[in-house]
Design a protein around this motif. Structure first.
Motif, PDB file in Angstrom:
ATOM      1  N   LEU A  65       1.057  -0.949  -0.005  1.00  0.00           N
ATOM      2  CA  LEU A  65      -0.365   0.154   0.250  1.00  0.00           C
ATOM      3  C   LEU A  65       0.838   1.418  -0.132  1.00  0.00           C
ATOM      4  CD1 LEU A  65      -2.807  -0.953   2.446  1.00  0.00           C
ATOM      5  CD2 LEU A  65      -2.875  -0.897   0.203  1.00  0.00           C
ATOM      6  N   LEU A  66       2.215   1.306   0.200  1.00  0.00           N
ATOM      7  CA  LEU A  66       2.655   2.483   0.544  1.00  0.00           C
ATOM      8  C   LEU A  66       3.670   2.443  -0.730  1.00  0.00           C
ATOM      9  CD1 LEU A  66       4.805   1.916   4.129  1.00  0.00           C
ATOM     10  CD2 LEU A  66       2.935   3.235   3.884  1.00  0.00           C
TER      11      LEU A  66
ATOM     12  N   SER B  54      10.625   8.564   2.328  1.00  0.00           N
ATOM     13  CA  SER B  54       9.750  10.061   1.986  1.00  0.00           C
ATOM     14  C   SER B  54       8.417   9.792   3.233  1.00  0.00           C
ATOM     15  CB  SER B  54       9.135   9.529   1.511  1.00  0.00           C
ATOM     16  OG  SER B  54       8.223   9.118   0.637  1.00  0.00           O
ATOM     17  N   LEU B  55       8.660   9.080   4.234  1.00  0.00           N
ATOM     18  CA  LEU B  55       8.037   7.953   5.119  1.00  0.00           C
ATOM     19  C   LEU B  55       7.054   9.375   6.297  1.00  0.00           C
ATOM     20  CD1 LEU B  55       8.382   4.434   6.597  1.00  0.00           C
ATOM     21  CD2 LEU B  55       6.057   5.546   5.287  1.00  0.00           C
TER      22      LEU B  55
ATOM     23  N   SER C  42       3.231   5.492  -3.759  1.00  0.00           N
ATOM     24  CA  SER C  42       4.308   6.283  -3.693  1.00  0.00           C
ATOM     25  C   SER C  42       5.187   7.006  -3.114  1.00  0.00           C
ATOM     26  CB  SER C  42       4.042   7.077  -5.343  1.00  0.00           C
ATOM     27  OG  SER C  42       4.064   7.224  -6.114  1.00  0.00           O
ATOM     28  N   ILE C  43       4.901   6.058  -1.452  1.00  0.00           N
ATOM     29  CA  ILE C  43       5.531   6.466  -0.083  1.00  0.00           C
ATOM     30  C   ILE C  43       6.923   5.047  -0.284  1.00  0.00           C
ATOM     31  CG2 ILE C  43       5.270   7.019   2.220  1.00  0.00           C
ATOM     32  CD1 ILE C  43       2.376   7.119   1.827  1.00  0.00           C
TER      33      ILE C  43
ATOM     34  N   GLN D  17      -5.387   6.422   7.983  1.00  0.00           N
ATOM     35  CA  GLN D  17      -5.763   6.441   6.532  1.00  0.00           C
ATOM     36  C   GLN D  17      -5.524   5.397   5.474  1.00  0.00           C
ATOM     37  OE1 GLN D  17      -6.860  10.427   6.674  1.00  0.00           O
ATOM     38  NE2 GLN D  17      -7.875  10.755   7.937  1.00  0.00           N
ATOM     39  N   LEU D  18      -4.714   5.800   5.198  1.00  0.00           N
ATOM     40  CA  LEU D  18      -4.470   5.063   3.413  1.00  0.00           C
ATOM     41  C   LEU D  18      -4.198   3.802   3.794  1.00  0.00           C
ATOM     42  CD1 LEU D  18      -2.524   4.601   1.001  1.00  0.00           C
ATOM     43  CD2 LEU D  18      -0.663   4.639   2.355  1.00  0.00           C
ATOM     44  N   LEU D  19      -3.697   3.150   4.627  1.00  0.00           N
ATOM     45  CA  LEU D  19      -3.289   1.647   5.112  1.00  0.00           C
ATOM     46  C   LEU D  19      -4.435   0.881   5.446  1.00  0.00           C
ATOM     47  CD1 LEU D  19      -0.065   1.939   6.931  1.00  0.00           C
ATOM     48  CD2 LEU D  19       0.022   0.903   5.168  1.00  0.00           C
ATOM     49  N   GLY D  20      -5.608   1.872   6.313  1.00  0.00           N
ATOM     50  CA  GLY D  20      -7.276   0.741   6.552  1.00  0.00           C
ATOM     51  C   GLY D  20      -6.771   0.312   7.987  1.00  0.00           C
ATOM     52  N   VAL D  21      -6.290   1.391   8.971  1.00  0.00           N
ATOM     53  CA  VAL D  21      -5.947   0.691  10.043  1.00  0.00           C
ATOM     54  C   VAL D  21      -6.239   1.905  11.508  1.00  0.00           C
ATOM     55  CG1 VAL D  21      -4.322  -1.165   9.564  1.00  0.00           C
ATOM     56  CG2 VAL D  21      -3.479   1.375  10.664  1.00  0.00           C
TER      57      VAL D  21
END
Length: 215
Positions: free
Chosen positions: A103-104, A113-114, A108-109, A124-128
């Motif tokens: 997912l990262l 760039s984390l 494009s993370i 939100q991106l990871l759905g956790v």
């Protein structure tokens, strides 16, 4: 054949160390009562070499070593939780790191760039419901005479003087820090990242907030 410099770090804390510093928000239970799934991010690794060894390596090699180590620690930490889920009766499940990293990547993370993303954005991106981030800062991680110029095989080590490690948990609604575990040690290095994770988690596990036995 181009040789690659890869550093995988492990920590043996029993040599010398300061006691851990633990922060836990007062309303942790309220903020996490609905938490079901938590993601583990790649570890932020910082390696500071001795001056004479800096001359034998390039910034690109050090960066590659930091990322390789950070991803390996992430993998070992995930495995640590899975192997001990029955013992500690975790109140949450941990997202498979292959899904986390996919997912990262799709967003494009990159590893480097984390830090440009907020924990709220990452949740939100990871759905956790929360993310676990960690950091390992090592000073002088290789002994004198270490063969950095020719590269190292995974698990090959010299000695280290200082290691600063931390584990952090941020909740997803506001990205707020709700738990933090810091440990500083002076000692020697083991032979793999398994020892780093085992040493760190062995000390942190009894106070780990999603551990049902810690309540």
């Amino acid at each position: 054949m181009k040789k690659t410099f890869i550093v995988l770090t492990a920590l043996i804390i029993f040599i010398t160390g300061c006691g851990p510093t633990i922060y836990k928000t007062a309303d942790f239970s309220d903020k996490t009562s609905s938490h079901k799934i938590v993601a583990i991010l790649p570890t932020d690794v910082n390696i500071q070499l001795r001056p004479n060894e800096m001359k034998k390596t390039t910034p690109e090699q050090i960066s590659q070593s930091e990322e390789s180590t950070g991803r390996d620690i992430q993998d070992k930490m995930y495995s640590w939780f899975l192997k001990r889920s029955d013992k500690f009766k975790y109140t949450v499940t941990f997202q498979d790191i292959s899904k986390t990293n996919a997912l990262l990547s799709q967003a494009s993370i990159s590893y480097n760039s984390l830090s440009t993303k907020t924990k709220e954005e990452l949740c939100q991106l990871l759905g956790v419901d929360a993310v676990i981030s960690s950091r390992a800062a090592m000073k002088k991680p290789m002994s004198e005479g270490a063969a950095l110029a020719v590269g190292l095989l995974i698990g090959s080590w010299g000695s280290t003087n200082d290691v600063q490690t931390s584990i952090n948990i941020h909740e997803g609604k506001k990205g707020e820090l709700i738990w933090k575990y810091d440990y500083y040690a002076t000692g020697s290095v083991g032979s793999s990242t398994d020892r780093l994770v085992n040493a760190l988690m062995r000390n942190a596990s009894r106070k780990f907030p999603y551990n049902a036995k810690s309540k």
